[in-house]
Design an enzyme around this catalytic site. Structure first.
Site, PDB file in Angstrom:
ATOM      1  N   SER A   1     114.156 -56.721 102.235  1.00  0.00           N
ATOM      2  CA  SER A   1     115.328 -55.878 102.041  1.00  0.00           C
ATOM      3  C   SER A   1     116.617 -56.667 102.181  1.00  0.00           C
ATOM      4  CB  SER A   1     115.312 -54.713 103.029  1.00  0.00           C
ATOM      5  OG  SER A   1     115.026 -55.164 104.324  1.00  0.00           O
TER       6      SER A   1
ATOM      7  N   GLU B   1     113.685 -51.035  93.568  1.00  0.00           N
ATOM      8  CA  GLU B   1     114.535 -52.037  92.922  1.00  0.00           C
ATOM      9  C   GLU B   1     113.658 -53.209  92.516  1.00  0.00           C
ATOM     10  OE1 GLU B   1     118.705 -51.468  95.344  1.00  0.00           O
ATOM     11  OE2 GLU B   1     117.194 -52.752  96.241  1.00  0.00           O
TER      12      GLU B   1
ATOM     13  N   HIS C   1     111.626 -53.959  95.812  1.00  0.00           N
ATOM     14  CA  HIS C   1     112.165 -53.371  97.035  1.00  0.00           C
ATOM     15  C   HIS C   1     111.995 -51.859  97.053  1.00  0.00           C
ATOM     16  CE1 HIS C   1     115.822 -52.425  99.742  1.00  0.00           C
ATOM     17  NE2 HIS C   1     114.776 -52.687 100.485  1.00  0.00           N
TER      18      HIS C   1
ATOM     19  N   ASN D   1     121.421 -50.979  99.000  1.00  0.00           N
ATOM     20  CA  ASN D   1     122.015 -51.300 100.300  1.00  0.00           C
ATOM     21  C   ASN D   1     123.442 -51.840 100.156  1.00  0.00           C
ATOM     22  OD1 ASN D   1     119.806 -50.361 101.611  1.00  0.00           O
ATOM     23  ND2 ASN D   1     118.858 -52.364 101.902  1.00  0.00           N
TER      24      ASN D   1
HETATM   25  P1  NAI Z   1     106.265 -53.549 109.954  1.00  0.00           P
HETATM   26  O1  NAI Z   1     106.594 -54.295 111.191  1.00  0.00           O
HETATM   27  O2  NAI Z   1     105.993 -52.089 110.032  1.00  0.00           O
HETATM   28  O3  NAI Z   1     104.993 -54.246 109.268  1.00  0.00           O
HETATM   29  C1  NAI Z   1     104.911 -55.623 109.067  1.00  0.00           C
HETATM   30  C2  NAI Z   1     103.448 -56.005 109.107  1.00  0.00           C
HETATM   31  O4  NAI Z   1     103.320 -57.354 108.680  1.00  0.00           O
HETATM   32  C3  NAI Z   1     102.820 -55.941 110.496  1.00  0.00           C
HETATM   33  O5  NAI Z   1     101.641 -55.169 110.426  1.00  0.00           O
HETATM   34  C4  NAI Z   1     102.538 -57.396 110.862  1.00  0.00           C
HETATM   35  O6  NAI Z   1     101.382 -57.535 111.650  1.00  0.00           O
HETATM   36  C5  NAI Z   1     102.376 -58.019 109.504  1.00  0.00           C
HETATM   37  N1  NAI Z   1     102.665 -59.437 109.438  1.00  0.00           N
HETATM   38  C6  NAI Z   1     103.682 -60.120 110.017  1.00  0.00           C
HETATM   39  N2  NAI Z   1     103.628 -61.412 109.664  1.00  0.00           N
HETATM   40  C7  NAI Z   1     102.562 -61.569 108.848  1.00  0.00           C
HETATM   41  C8  NAI Z   1     102.014 -62.656 108.126  1.00  0.00           C
HETATM   42  N3  NAI Z   1     102.551 -63.861 108.212  1.00  0.00           N
HETATM   43  N4  NAI Z   1     100.930 -62.431 107.364  1.00  0.00           N
HETATM   44  C9  NAI Z   1     100.367 -61.202 107.279  1.00  0.00           C
HETATM   45  N5  NAI Z   1     100.860 -60.130 107.930  1.00  0.00           N
HETATM   46  C10 NAI Z   1     101.943 -60.298 108.697  1.00  0.00           C
HETATM   47  O7  NAI Z   1     107.438 -53.864 108.927  1.00  0.00           O
HETATM   48  P2  NAI Z   1     107.970 -52.995 107.686  1.00  0.00           P
HETATM   49  O8  NAI Z   1     109.006 -52.067 108.163  1.00  0.00           O
HETATM   50  O9  NAI Z   1     106.815 -52.457 106.936  1.00  0.00           O
HETATM   51  O10 NAI Z   1     108.719 -54.101 106.817  1.00  0.00           O
HETATM   52  C11 NAI Z   1     108.026 -55.038 106.036  1.00  0.00           C
HETATM   53  C12 NAI Z   1     108.962 -55.654 105.025  1.00  0.00           C
HETATM   54  O11 NAI Z   1     109.550 -54.623 104.219  1.00  0.00           O
HETATM   55  C13 NAI Z   1     110.135 -56.428 105.615  1.00  0.00           C
HETATM   56  O12 NAI Z   1     110.438 -57.492 104.777  1.00  0.00           O
HETATM   57  C14 NAI Z   1     111.257 -55.407 105.600  1.00  0.00           C
HETATM   58  O13 NAI Z   1     112.524 -56.011 105.565  1.00  0.00           O
HETATM   59  C15 NAI Z   1     110.957 -54.688 104.296  1.00  0.00           C
HETATM   60  N6  NAI Z   1     111.482 -53.328 104.188  1.00  0.00           N
HETATM   61  C16 NAI Z   1     111.410 -52.448 105.238  1.00  0.00           C
HETATM   62  C17 NAI Z   1     111.909 -51.163 105.099  1.00  0.00           C
HETATM   63  C18 NAI Z   1     111.821 -50.184 106.222  1.00  0.00           C
HETATM   64  O14 NAI Z   1     112.522 -49.151 106.165  1.00  0.00           O
HETATM   65  N7  NAI Z   1     110.999 -50.393 107.223  1.00  0.00           N
HETATM   66  C19 NAI Z   1     112.539 -50.712 103.828  1.00  0.00           C
HETATM   67  C20 NAI Z   1     112.477 -51.684 102.775  1.00  0.00           C
HETATM   68  C21 NAI Z   1     111.994 -52.951 102.966  1.00  0.00           C
END
Ligand code: NAI
Length: 499
Positions: free
Chosen positions: A118, A151, A139, A189
């Site tokens: 993001s 996006e 995104h 954003n």
């Molecule tokens: P989250 O913390 O809920 O999930 C991330 C997951 O990735 C975790 O289960 C973790 O164990 C795993 N992980 C971390 N490093 C890893 C690796 N090297 N290899 C494999 N798995 C790995 O995070 P979330 O919120 O789902 O965000 C994920 C991505 O999406 C980020 O880049 C975030 O910026 C983006 N994003 C998040 C939004 C939100 O509202 N939460 C909205 C849009 C984008």
């Protein structure tokens, strides 16, 4: 055509992405660095399908089939047959780059690699790959199944057909796909910066209290949620650093300058809902809505409306006559009258002085937003309390709610909406997205009542320009300088949606 899609990172976003693509007929393989996380995610998504079947949104057979299309991978090597891998792991450039380099060694030469980042640069993530042509941003918004927009972000070296294929895949899953260039905040954003930034600026100038600003923006301008409610919901520990990041990514562009109020509140632990106190207090997780400042039950007496803006004065005249308020018809106000002005691009003080009116009796009314919602009144620093009470009585005579604010060029709603329109104009000017995509993404991604460019057209590009010019002239803050896109279209009487 159904694809095999790998998803790395099965947290909040990975699960949602898995759900929509399995539902639309693709095979989905889940992987997460944390042992057990991928299976938990599969169980979660299976549960979502079962619930959808119970609610009649899918048949049981469809739910079973969708769940059957999701499997888990023990390691990345299981992604060798994927047509597409979507990354939704931790938001860290180095970790994402390492993952993409590793994936490149595993997947087929024609497989696409997409990142759900993001805030990081898609181009930088792709730079770690020997074939950055196949890498793009994808995104999604949280919660993915409900936020039906994505996006698609081509990086500097992304092949055009990669973005096209990602867009088509999202559309098959029922999402609208918009294309945005790889720039800070991408489209949504970036476009969403103005709402909160301008509200904080209003607070800093003591124009009104947070709850009052929220009420005006909800009830007069039609936003679903006020900016301070939004800040409390997100948590200042999350939104504060994002404001800082966007500001520095844009090399200190004044439009995105964060408010000093944020650091103080962060230091004090006033983070919002999660700490039980932010701009609002929370009791058992429920927001305590501060009581509205009551208006004394005074007799409105007679009012006189300035005709400096005849079209705006007419709107107010009609509403007050319909409410049975005594409106004077003379060319000058009588000595007893409350003097009402209807400025656009000027504050109450400027409106009073421009016409040589007695500022102690002047109250301004925002007539740009429908007078059927909450009405905003503005006083000058010299306006008497009793006069403000009489004006509030006149404007609430028909049962409408009224908020009285301090002097502010553009009131509250005009300022916030003009700021949003201006930023959207900058986005169009920079070619970050097409005007159509800007409006589509902002309504779907941010839930604003209207697309900012269409909203600007509705208000009138010349009127939006007048508001911004007025604010800029008063304080000289370059954040209000009008976008060239806006000024040119206003000058040429063209639509802001015209490319
Ligand atoms: P989250 O913390 O809920 O999930 C991330 C997951 O990735 C975790 O289960 C973790 O164990 C795993 N992980 C971390 N490093 C890893 C690796 N090297 N290899 C494999 N798995 C790995 O995070 P979330 O919120 O789902 O965000 C994920 C991505 O999406 C980020 O880049 C975030 O910026 C983006 N994003 C998040 C939004 C939100 O509202 N939460 C909205 C849009 C984008």
């Amino acid at each position: 055509m159904a694809l095999t899609i790998g998803i790395v990172g099965t947290g909040t976003m990975g699960r949602g992405i898995a759900q929509i693509f399995a539902a639309s007929g693709n095979s989905v393989i889940l992987h997460d660095a944390r042992t057990g996380a991928a299976s938990e995610a599969k169980e979660f998504v299976d549960g979502m399908f079962s619930r959808a079947a119970e609610k009649g949104r899918m048949t049981s057979a469809e739910a079973e089939a969708a769940a059957g299309r999701i499997s888990t991978a023990r390691n990345l090597a299981d992604f060798s047959g994927c047509d597409l891998v979507i990354e939704a792991i931790v938001e860290n450039l180095k970790v994402k780059q390492d993952l993409f380099s590793a994936l490149e060694e595993i997947v087929r030469a024609d497989a696409i690699l997409a990142t759900n980042t993001s805030s990081l640069s898609v181009t930088e993530i792709a730079a770690s790959c020997s074939n950055p042509e196949r890498v793009a941003g994808y995104h999604f918004f949280n919660p993915v199944p409900l936020m039906k927009v994505v996006e698609v972000i081509p990086g500097a070296r992304t092949a055009p057909e990669v973005a096209e294929r990602l867009g088509a895949l999202a559309r098959e899953a029922g999402h609208m796909a918009v294309t945005a260039t790889d720039s800070p905040g991408f489209l949504v954003n970036h476009a969403g910066r103005g709402f909160v930034t301008e509200a904080l600026q209003l607070l800093r100038e003591q124009v009104a209290a947070p709850a009052e600003i929220d009420r005006i923006l909800r009830e007069a301008a039609g936003f679903r949620m006020g900016p301070f409610e939004l800040l409390d919901l997100t948590g200042l520990d999350v939104s504060g650093p994002v404001m800082q990041q966007v500001y520095s990514q844009f090399y200190h562009e004044p439009r995105f300058r964060p408010s000093p109020l944020i650091d103080q509140r962060l230091a004090a632990g006033l983070l919002g809902r999660k700490t039980g106190e932010g701009f609002y207090s929370y009791s058992g997780g429920t927001k305590v809505e501060p009581e509205e400042r009551g208006h004394a039950a005074v007799d409105a007496g007679s009012v006189w409306i300035s005709n400096a803006r005849p079209e705006r004065a007419a709107v107010l005249h009609e509403a007050l006559i319909a409410a049975g308020v005594s409106v004077e018809s003379g060319a000058e106000p009588s000595p007893e009258a409350v003097i009402l002005v209807t400025p656009v691009g000027a504050d109450a003080t400027a409106a009073a002085t421009a016409e040589g009116l007695d500022a102690s009796r002047v109250v301004a009314v925002d007539t740009l937003f429908p007078l059927s919602g909450r009405r905003t009144l503005m006083t000058t620093p010299a306006t008497g309390k009793a006069i403000a009470e009489r004006a509030a009585a006149a404007l609430s005579a028909d049962g409408n709610k009224v908020t009285v604010i301090a002097d502010s060029t553009g009131f509250v709603a005009q300022r916030v909406v003009a700021t949003i329109v201006n930023i959207a104009c900058d986005i169009a000017q920079a070619g970050i997205a097409t005007p159509g995509d800007i409006d589509l993404a902002v309504t779907l991604g941010l839930g604003y009542p209207k697309g900012p460019l269409a909203w600007g057209d509705e208000i009138g590009p010349d009127v939006v320009l007048e508001i911004l010019d007025g604010i800029y002239a008063l304080g000289g803050d370059p954040r209000y300088r009008p976008s060239p896109w806006l000024r040119r279209r206003a000058d040429l009487h063209m639509s802001l949606c015209a490319g």
